[in-house]
Motif scaffolding. Structure first.
Motif, PDB file in Angstrom:
ATOM      1  N   PHE A  24      40.882  54.572  43.872  1.00 59.44           N
ATOM      2  CA  PHE A  24      41.518  54.444  42.560  1.00 59.44           C
ATOM      3  C   PHE A  24      40.710  55.195  41.502  1.00 59.44           C
ATOM      4  CE2 PHE A  24      44.069  50.523  43.681  1.00 59.44           C
ATOM      5  CZ  PHE A  24      45.275  51.068  43.305  1.00 59.44           C
ATOM      6  N   ILE A  25      39.405  54.953  41.528  1.00 61.89           N
ATOM      7  CA  ILE A  25      38.537  55.559  40.518  1.00 61.89           C
ATOM      8  C   ILE A  25      38.586  57.082  40.636  1.00 61.89           C
ATOM      9  CG2 ILE A  25      36.123  55.820  39.780  1.00 61.89           C
ATOM     10  CD1 ILE A  25      37.536  53.151  39.042  1.00 61.89           C
ATOM     11  N   ILE A  28      41.951  58.162  39.046  1.00 60.74           N
ATOM     12  CA  ILE A  28      42.405  57.869  37.674  1.00 60.74           C
ATOM     13  C   ILE A  28      41.314  57.839  36.617  1.00 60.74           C
ATOM     14  CG2 ILE A  28      44.486  56.638  38.359  1.00 60.74           C
ATOM     15  CD1 ILE A  28      43.045  54.051  37.995  1.00 60.74           C
ATOM     16  N   LEU A 163      38.763  47.475  33.642  1.00 62.76           N
ATOM     17  CA  LEU A 163      37.989  48.705  33.583  1.00 62.76           C
ATOM     18  C   LEU A 163      38.394  49.649  32.470  1.00 62.76           C
ATOM     19  CD1 LEU A 163      37.830  49.437  37.380  1.00 62.76           C
ATOM     20  CD2 LEU A 163      36.199  48.257  35.974  1.00 62.76           C
ATOM     21  N   PHE A 164      39.629  49.584  32.076  1.00 57.03           N
ATOM     22  CA  PHE A 164      40.094  50.554  31.088  1.00 57.03           C
ATOM     23  C   PHE A 164      40.628  49.833  29.863  1.00 57.03           C
ATOM     24  CE2 PHE A 164      40.854  52.460  35.298  1.00 57.03           C
ATOM     25  CZ  PHE A 164      39.900  53.446  35.217  1.00 57.03           C
ATOM     26  N   SER A 165      40.516  50.504  28.727  1.00 59.63           N
ATOM     27  CA  SER A 165      41.058  49.890  27.526  1.00 59.63           C
ATOM     28  C   SER A 165      42.582  49.929  27.608  1.00 59.63           C
ATOM     29  CB  SER A 165      40.575  50.643  26.294  1.00 59.63           C
ATOM     30  OG  SER A 165      41.052  51.954  26.328  1.00 59.63           O
ATOM     31  N   GLY A 166      43.198  49.111  26.773  1.00 57.13           N
ATOM     32  CA  GLY A 166      44.648  48.944  26.837  1.00 57.13           C
ATOM     33  C   GLY A 166      45.423  50.237  26.660  1.00 57.13           C
ATOM     34  N   ASP A 169      46.149  55.266  29.663  1.00 61.87           N
ATOM     35  CA  ASP A 169      47.374  55.381  30.446  1.00 61.87           C
ATOM     36  C   ASP A 169      47.031  55.866  31.853  1.00 61.87           C
ATOM     37  OD1 ASP A 169      49.823  56.033  31.545  1.00 61.87           O
ATOM     38  OD2 ASP A 169      50.680  56.435  29.576  1.00 61.87           O
ATOM     39  N   ILE A 170      46.986  54.929  32.781  1.00 63.55           N
ATOM     40  CA  ILE A 170      46.534  55.219  34.137  1.00 63.55           C
ATOM     41  C   ILE A 170      47.385  56.298  34.796  1.00 63.55           C
ATOM     42  CG2 ILE A 170      46.377  54.236  36.456  1.00 63.55           C
ATOM     43  CD1 ILE A 170      45.453  51.647  35.116  1.00 63.55           C
ATOM     44  N   TRP A 171      48.692  56.178  34.632  1.00 63.36           N
ATOM     45  CA  TRP A 171      49.597  57.119  35.283  1.00 63.36           C
ATOM     46  C   TRP A 171      49.375  58.529  34.724  1.00 63.36           C
ATOM     47  CZ3 TRP A 171      51.945  58.061  39.449  1.00 63.36           C
ATOM     48  CH2 TRP A 171      53.015  58.937  39.526  1.00 63.36           C
TER      49      TRP A 171
END
Lengths: 437, 558
Positions: A24-25, A28, A163-166, A169-171
């Motif tokens: 994943f890391i 993304i 792990l990520f702020s809101g 945008d992962i995608w």
């Protein structure tokens, strides 16, 4: 037997978890984009002729592309925010594995030896090629509490368990990481809205100060007692390393606004401390804090804060440093052309207002104007007021009356102070604004 | 140290490790040390109030227990056949009792018993009052002094311009409402002689400060929790795994649902004037979702941590939004507060002389049914006034309590006519799915309206928001533009919708008596692990970062 099965299950679960996590890391997470590109460029040079190494002040002040153009040489600036002498030493070790520089310029400033706790290796470790030195670097540069953050950089700034702020945008990041520009180390990925990566480790900062508004620049007092012994040891080791490789070394303090030097308590002691180190190793120390206007005029708009040069100052200073290093390498450098010899001489040679600001006494409801200035100058202040952003300022206290102004009668609005040297007929030399709330 | 921080995960890992590695006899000491460490790390300056509550309640509990014992001892002496010795404290102490003079002796004993009891009761009442005053005093000082001062100020300003007392903002000690209520529940039980006071002050300190529950409950009962805390619980793999799953589920609700809904709430509610009625309605709906997911998520984390340690804490939620009436809703929502109010406020009130007299009078005047109903309605009104006040000072909180109280009272009043209808028309029951859905939706709607009072800044704002929501309601007016206006990306919306669907599906399974964790554990290993990984990675990658910090749980502020 049952316990063994449970233990085996736990281990298997953890291993699979780590694999999925790493995958994943990999797809993304886009951490430290600037360092990623800078280190890619570092490893792909033919040679590095002049190697600048230091922290953020070098990173924003020296643009290798300009120096290369001026000198026809290949330069590189290895400098990141909060980079310490420990990072410098290991980066020099790495540099010597691949290149043979003509000159190494080491950044030094009054924060170089501060005993602040080591931050996680947000500098070079994650992008450095694996080697024995990298392992040593890990243990020397990072506090044990940050080992995890270094192994998994995505975890380095995690406070909450996600792990990520809101707004991450992962995608979008996933798609971006697969794109050609990202894979090809496009400079776009080393830049942020305020900062542009300009190649070979340098960054241009687009923030700027208004002309005449340096504002308050107070810093902590510098004392030798607060020097971190580990950082000092690595600073010595870095100089020794260059000398052992037969490379000339310069210690260089990048320019800061005069107000920052004036307000820095213990500046002269700091300067003496670094000079002693330079003398001990027989290397020169050049302090651009004492630079003459004829060599580099420190305009307010060249800086974005009390110690960093911005995008306007970057090309100007880069040309200065190109000429300076060229003269040094050709042995034609005349120090007196560039620098005043001491703090006292610098202050005496600049009889002007360096900055002004206001201090609010809450109980008395009085604003007091203050300023830093060169020797032989007496400041005077003018106060102006406007009730809101849209209105124009109206003078409420003329020059020469007082450095204080009562503000109890104002419910809100803005007080502006103009400051000039007594006897001067300019409208102002420096100014600042205080918002009454 | 917030429940949803990496530090908390490290902290509980260490506690688990030390707890199960420690010798059995001192395992509870690990919990005590961990609890105080957690509290001091989180809120060192205010730990003094936790200590005051612990010491005052412990001390009063010991005195009450001693009084109970002394009373029992004296009563026991009275029952001895040969003597009347009551330790020389009554006139009858030295008088020998003649055998055969039973009638006279029984009267004497009865009188003496009454005297001993009433004397003890008076002392006990004073001790209980002292404990209540100290602890409700601290609670009231922190929760209501700001409101009191601002009310005084506004009154003073009405009479003389410029005159005002100094306002101040107090930092509420972490979990003060929860540990105060828990401690006072204990002292009332000791007062009632339900059980003896805890003799060991350290053990009592653990009961008050047990770290998973201290921030936002559940409000546990001593007789249900204490023996589990002090027992040397063994490590049990299944129980531990279930605990971890419950923690993960709590994280899911808090970080993916509540915090994401919170973004919409924070954008709409404080700036409601900039939004249409429909958008305000959506904002309040999101608030309802946020509160439930946040509070129940926090409770799940707390219960999960306790479960890993072998401790079962009281359940605080039972899918309240499936309730078929307001009474049913309050039996499912914040259960431990509801039962606390029932046991320590409603029952004592209903059984008090005044309420009994009111009941008798009402029965005489209005007949048996209404006579029974009136004291119950009055008691409920008081209880919901207290529930409102518990949530905070201010008219909006009182209105919140009054509004809920109104529907509860209405429910009591309609209970008898509904029963009569059901006798004649047996199909008129919530067991019929259509009725059930209608009742559930109706209940949700009533609860939804109550959330306007909780969400708004003050009472007038709440009424304005309610008015605008319904007067300007137009479902077609909501579009993607609304999401971009509040900075809530469309992907955020999809994540929230998907997470809510999962939440609803799990709740539906639970409502149908399916134990979800057991259901998962019966699947094959691939499915099981896929569920676990999905849950973990959803939390790691899809959590929102709204409202970080120690007090980020909405109910931590109560």
């Amino acid at each position: 037997m049952r316990n063994f099965k449970i233990a085996l299950k736990c281990v298997a679960f953890s291993v699979i978890f780590c694999f999925i996590f790493a995958a994943f890391i990999h797809y993304i997470d886009m951490p430290r984009a600037t360092t990623r590109i800078a280190m890619h460029e570092f490893y792909t040079q033919d040679n590095i002729d002049i190697f600048f190494i230091g922290a953020s002040r070098f990173r924003f002040a020296i643009a290798p592309v300009i120096i290369d153009r001026e000198l026809g040489k290949n330069t590189y600036v290895s400098a990141a925010g909060s980079q310490t002498p420990i990072d410098n030493y290991y980066m020099l070790l790495e540099m010597y594995k691949y290149y043979t520089p003509e000159l190494v310029v080491i950044d030094v400033s009054y924060t170089s030896f501060e005993g602040r706790p080591n931050t996680p290796a947000k500098v070079y470790l994650p992008e450095m090629k694996f080697s024995k030195e990298k392992l040593l670097y890990t243990f020397d540069a990072i506090a044990p509490s940050h080992y995890i953050g270094t192994t998994f950089p995505v975890l380095s700034s995690v406070n909450r368990i996600h792990l990520f702020s809101g707004d991450y945008d992962i995608w979008e990041k996933f798609l971006e990481k697969q794109s050609q520009p990202y894979k090809n180390y496009s400079y776009k990925y080393g830049s942020t809205p305020n900062r542009t990566y300009v190649g070979k480790g340098a960054v241009s900062n687009r923030r700027t100060k208004s002309e005449g508004r340096v504002g308050h620049t107070a810093t902590r007092k510098w004392t030798e007692e607060e020097v971190d012994s580990k950082k000092l040891r690595f600073f010595h080791k870095a100089i020794e390393l260059c000398k052992s490789k037969g490379t000339p070394v310069i210690l260089l303090d990048a320019p800061t606004p005069l107000a920052a030097i004036r307000s820095q308590s213990g500046y002269a002691e700091y300067e003496k401390f670094v000079q002693n180190i330079a003398d001990e190793h027989g290397v020169p120390f050049y302090n651009f804090g004492y630079v003459k206007d004829s060599a580099f005029e420190r305009k307010d708009i060249y800086f974005y804060d009390r110690k960093h040069i911005n995008h306007i100052g970057l090309p100007v200073f880069s040309r200065v440093i190109a000429r300076f290093t060229n003269e040094y390498l050709n042995d034609t450098l005349d120090e007196n052309e560039y620098f005043y010899s001491s703090y006292e001489e610098t202050m005496a040679a600049n009889p002007k207002i360096f900055n002004t600001w206001m201090y609010y006494n809450k109980d008395a409801k009085i604003l007091t104007a203050l300023s830093y200035h060169g020797d032989g100058v007496e400041p005077e202040y003018e106060f102006r007021y406007k009730p809101d952003e849209q209105s124009d300022y109206v003078t409420i206290q003329e020059y020469g009356f007082s450095d204080k102004i009562p503000v109890a009668q104002y419910d809100g609005g803005f007080i502006r102070v103009n400051c000039r040297s007594k006897g001067s007929d300019v409208k102002r030399e420096q100014w600042d604004v205080y918002e009454i709330s | 140290m917030s429940f949803v921080s990496v530090q908390f995960l490290l902290f509980i890992s260490l506690v688990f490790l030390l707890y199960f590695a420690a010798p059995k006899k001192v395992r509870w000491v690990v919990l005590l040390a961990g609890s105080y460490f957690y509290y001091i790390i989180s809120d060192a300056s205010l730990a003094i109030y936790l200590a005051i509550t612990t010491l005052s309640v412990y001390g009063c509990g010991m005195i009450l227990s001693a009084l109970n014992k002394r009373r029992d001892h004296r009563l026991h002496l009275l029952t001895l056949p040969e003597t009347f010795d009551v330790s020389g404290e009554t006139d009858a102490a030295d008088k020998p009792v003649k055998h055969g003079d039973n009638l006279n002796m029984d009267d004497e004993i009865r009188r003496e018993r009454k005297k001993i009891r009433s004397k003890t009761d008076i002392s006990k009442r004073w001790i209980l009052l002292l404990a209540l005053l100290i602890n409700f005093g601290i609670l009231a000082f922190f929760k209501y002094s700001g409101f009191f001062v601002s009310t005084v100020n506004s009154l003073m300003n009405n009479f003389s311009a410029g005159a005002s007392a100094e306002t101040f903002d107090l930092l509420l000690p972490l979990g003060i409402s929860f540990y105060t209520f828990q401690s006072l529940g204990y002292i009332i039980d000791v007062y009632r002689d339900k059980y003896n006071a805890e003799k060991n002050p350290a053990k009592f300190a653990l009961f008050v400060s047990f770290f998973p529950q201290i921030i936002q409950g559940p409000i546990s009962r001593y007789d249900q929790l204490a023996h589990q805390l002090f027992a040397p619980n063994k490590f049990e793999y299944e129980r531990f795994k279930n605990g971890l799953l419950l923690i993960l589920w709590g994280f899911f609700k808090k970080l993916i649902i509540a915090d994401r809904a919170g973004i919409i709430v924070a954008a709409v509610i404080p700036n409601y004037t900039e939004f249409s009625g429909t958008e305000i309605g959506i904002g309040v709906f999101m608030f309802m979702l946020q509160v439930y997911a946040d509070f129940s998520g926090g409770i799940d984390i707390a219960r999960g941590v306790a479960q890993c340690l072998g401790i079962d804490m009281a359940q605080n939620f039972e899918r309240p939004h499936f309730a078929v009436g307001i009474g049913d809703y309050w039996r499912r929502w914040h259960i431990t507060l509801g039962t606390w109010m029932r046991d320590y406020l409603m029952y004592p009130l209903s059984l008090s002389k005044a309420f009994t007299a009111i009941g008798k009078g009402a029965r005489k005047r209005f007949g048996r049914d209404i006579g029974k109903m009136i004291p119950a309605c009055l008691a409920m009104t008081v209880v919901f006034f207290a529930v409102g006040i518990w949530h905070g000072a201010g008219l909006k909180h009182i209105m919140f309590g009054a509004y809920n109280g109104f529907f509860i009272v209405l429910g009591i009043m309609l209970a008898s006519p509904i029963q009569k209808i059901q006798k004649k028309a047996p199909w008129f029951t919530s067991k019929i799915i259509v009725f059930r859905i209608l009742l559930t939706l109706g209940t949700c709607f009533i609860i939804y309206i109550s959330k306007f009072f909780a969400a708004a800044n003050d009472l007038s704002e709440a009424f304005t928001m309610i008015y605008r929501t319904f007067a300007e309601f137009e479902i077609g007016s909501v579009s993607i533009a609304f999401l971009s206006k509040i900075g809530f990306g469309i992907r955020n919306f999809y994540v929230l919708a998907a997470a809510c669907a999962v939440f609803f599906a799990v709740s539906l399974m639970q409502e149908n008596k399916i134990e979800v964790r057991k259901f998962i554990s019966r699947r094959n290993i691939a499915v099981r692990w896929a569920v676990y990984y999905a849950l973990i990675f959803a939390i790691l990658f899809l959590s929102s970062d709204f409202g970080e910090g120690l007090g980020e749980f909405l109910y931590a502020q109560f």
